[in-house]
Design a protein around this motif. Structure first.
Motif, PDB file in Angstrom:
ATOM      1  N   PRO A 127      45.897  38.361  36.012  1.00 22.61           N
ATOM      2  CA  PRO A 127      47.167  38.848  35.445  1.00 22.61           C
ATOM      3  C   PRO A 127      47.451  38.365  34.026  1.00 22.61           C
ATOM      4  CG  PRO A 127      47.479  38.150  37.709  1.00 22.61           C
ATOM      5  CD  PRO A 127      46.091  37.701  37.310  1.00 22.61           C
ATOM      6  N   SER A 176      46.037  35.642  41.621  1.00 23.99           N
ATOM      7  CA  SER A 176      47.241  35.677  40.791  1.00 23.99           C
ATOM      8  C   SER A 176      47.165  34.659  39.668  1.00 23.99           C
ATOM      9  CB  SER A 176      48.478  35.382  41.642  1.00 23.99           C
ATOM     10  OG  SER A 176      48.457  34.036  42.091  1.00 23.99           O
ATOM     11  N   SER A 195      54.678  34.724  40.771  1.00 25.36           N
ATOM     12  CA  SER A 195      53.422  35.419  40.473  1.00 25.36           C
ATOM     13  C   SER A 195      52.481  35.474  41.677  1.00 25.36           C
ATOM     14  CB  SER A 195      52.687  34.716  39.326  1.00 25.36           C
ATOM     15  OG  SER A 195      53.478  34.668  38.161  1.00 25.36           O
ATOM     16  N   VAL A 227      50.419  38.729  43.276  1.00 23.66           N
ATOM     17  CA  VAL A 227      50.422  39.961  42.472  1.00 23.66           C
ATOM     18  C   VAL A 227      49.010  40.522  42.331  1.00 23.66           C
ATOM     19  CG1 VAL A 227      52.529  39.410  41.213  1.00 23.66           C
ATOM     20  CG2 VAL A 227      50.305  38.695  40.280  1.00 23.66           C
ATOM     21  N   TYR A 285      45.641  44.664  42.996  1.00 23.88           N
ATOM     22  CA  TYR A 285      46.544  44.099  41.999  1.00 23.88           C
ATOM     23  C   TYR A 285      47.630  45.103  41.633  1.00 23.88           C
ATOM     24  CZ  TYR A 285      43.353  46.608  38.829  1.00 23.88           C
ATOM     25  OH  TYR A 285      42.579  47.558  38.217  1.00 23.88           O
ATOM     26  N   ASN A 286      48.721  44.578  41.129  1.00 28.25           N
ATOM     27  CA  ASN A 286      49.880  45.375  40.736  1.00 28.25           C
ATOM     28  C   ASN A 286      49.586  46.084  39.420  1.00 28.25           C
ATOM     29  OD1 ASN A 286      52.352  46.344  39.893  1.00 28.25           O
ATOM     30  ND2 ASN A 286      53.503  44.559  40.594  1.00 28.25           N
ATOM     31  N   GLY A 319      55.758  45.717  36.717  1.00 27.44           N
ATOM     32  CA  GLY A 319      55.832  44.327  37.147  1.00 27.44           C
ATOM     33  C   GLY A 319      54.628  43.518  36.728  1.00 27.44           C
ATOM     34  N   ARG A 320      53.482  44.193  36.599  1.00 33.46           N
ATOM     35  CA  ARG A 320      52.263  43.501  36.162  1.00 33.46           C
ATOM     36  C   ARG A 320      52.452  42.918  34.767  1.00 33.46           C
ATOM     37  NH1 ARG A 320      48.224  42.149  33.084  1.00 33.46           N
ATOM     38  NH2 ARG A 320      46.282  43.308  32.919  1.00 33.46           N
ATOM     39  N   THR A 347      54.735  39.893  34.788  1.00 38.06           N
ATOM     40  CA  THR A 347      53.968  38.725  35.226  1.00 38.06           C
ATOM     41  C   THR A 347      53.104  38.198  34.094  1.00 38.06           C
ATOM     42  OG1 THR A 347      53.902  39.510  37.512  1.00 38.06           O
ATOM     43  CG2 THR A 347      52.241  37.889  36.869  1.00 38.06           C
TER      44      THR A 347
END
Length: 256
Positions: free
Chosen positions: A138, A163, A170, A173, A202-203, A207-208, A211
């Motif tokens: 991330p 993450s 976090s 994620v 993973y996102n 929102g990613r 993070t």
């Protein structure tokens, strides 16, 4: 662990923080396993903390992200399944030899990221020792993650993600879904060493990027005032190779 019909386990393969908020977050996002590897903390203490937060539905596995080399040119390697402590600030060669001696699973976090990671030449040298390479982090921008995937494919190394959470929000994620039920540290080590089938999750939404921003801000702090405090105000780190706990075993491999 997972109680569905499929034998799979959701693992956040690398977190730096562990407390009640982390455990609550891990349960909320459906994780089964956290791999806990805080900076500059000796293995016995990591094991104690991991055991205190493990429950019937969440396994916390102790690990060490060893800082090999000097502070200015350090190369991080994540070892899962260590039986004996390994210090930071030793040569990469010595660290890899020790991981191999102890039969630990060797994971490469954030490859080719800044000056803190293994590069392609390192990966080629230790391709028979490395069990997995991180293909999504991330903290990375898309180009970094593309390069990581390229390295994994080029060297035929199994992928993983994490993450890399330094902040509780976090956690989870990004995580790895292993196609096997994992209920113990030894089973997780075996899964990595066996190259068990897996999915990378993973996102991808907004929102990613939130993070990424928060974690990068934390990284800037960690490498400025906190670093100065550690190196010049706090005295010898507990994971320094000359610390009395290592009984001189790594003196010859120390870079300081």
């Amino acid at each position: 662990m997972s109680d569905g019909t499929a034998a799979e386990t959701r693992v956040d393969c690398h977190v730096k923080v562990l407390n009640d908020a982390v455990v609550e977050r891990a349960r909320a996002v459906g994780l089964d396993v956290l791999v806990y590897a805080p900076h500059f903390t000796r293995l016995p203490e990591i094991r104690r903390q991991a055991a205190s937060y493990s429950t019937d539905d969440l396994l916390v596995v102790p690990a060490r992200e060893v800082f090999t080399g000097s502070w200015r040119n350090r190369k991080h390697v994540l070892a899962v399944g260590l039986e004996e402590p390994v210090p930071d600030f030793i040569s990469l060669e010595a660290a890899m030899a020790e991981f191999e001696r102890q039969g630990a699973a060797v994971l490469v976090p954030h490859p080719e990221f800044a000056t803190v990671s293994l590069g392609e030449s390192d990966l080629r040298r230790y391709v028979d020792v490395v069990d997995a390479i991180e293909v999504f982090n991330p903290k990375h921008f898309p180009a970094h993650n593309r390069r990581a995937r390229e390295l994994a494919e080029k060297l035929a190394l199994p992928p993983f993600t994490s993450s890399y959470a330094h902040l509780p929000q976090s956690v989870g994620v990004a995580h790895t879904v292993l196609d096997r039920t994992i209920e113990t540290e030894a089973e997780l080590v075996s899964a990595f060493e066996d190259g068990v089938a897996r999915r990378i999750v993973y996102n991808k939404g907004n929102g990613r990027w939130r993070t990424t921003a928060l974690e990068l801000a934390h990284l800037c702090y960690e490498n400025t005032w906190e670093k100065i405090d550690r190196l010049f105000l706090s005295g010898t780190e507990p994971t320094h190779p000359h610390h009395i706990a290592y009984d001189g075993r790594f003196d010859d491999a120390s870079v300081y």
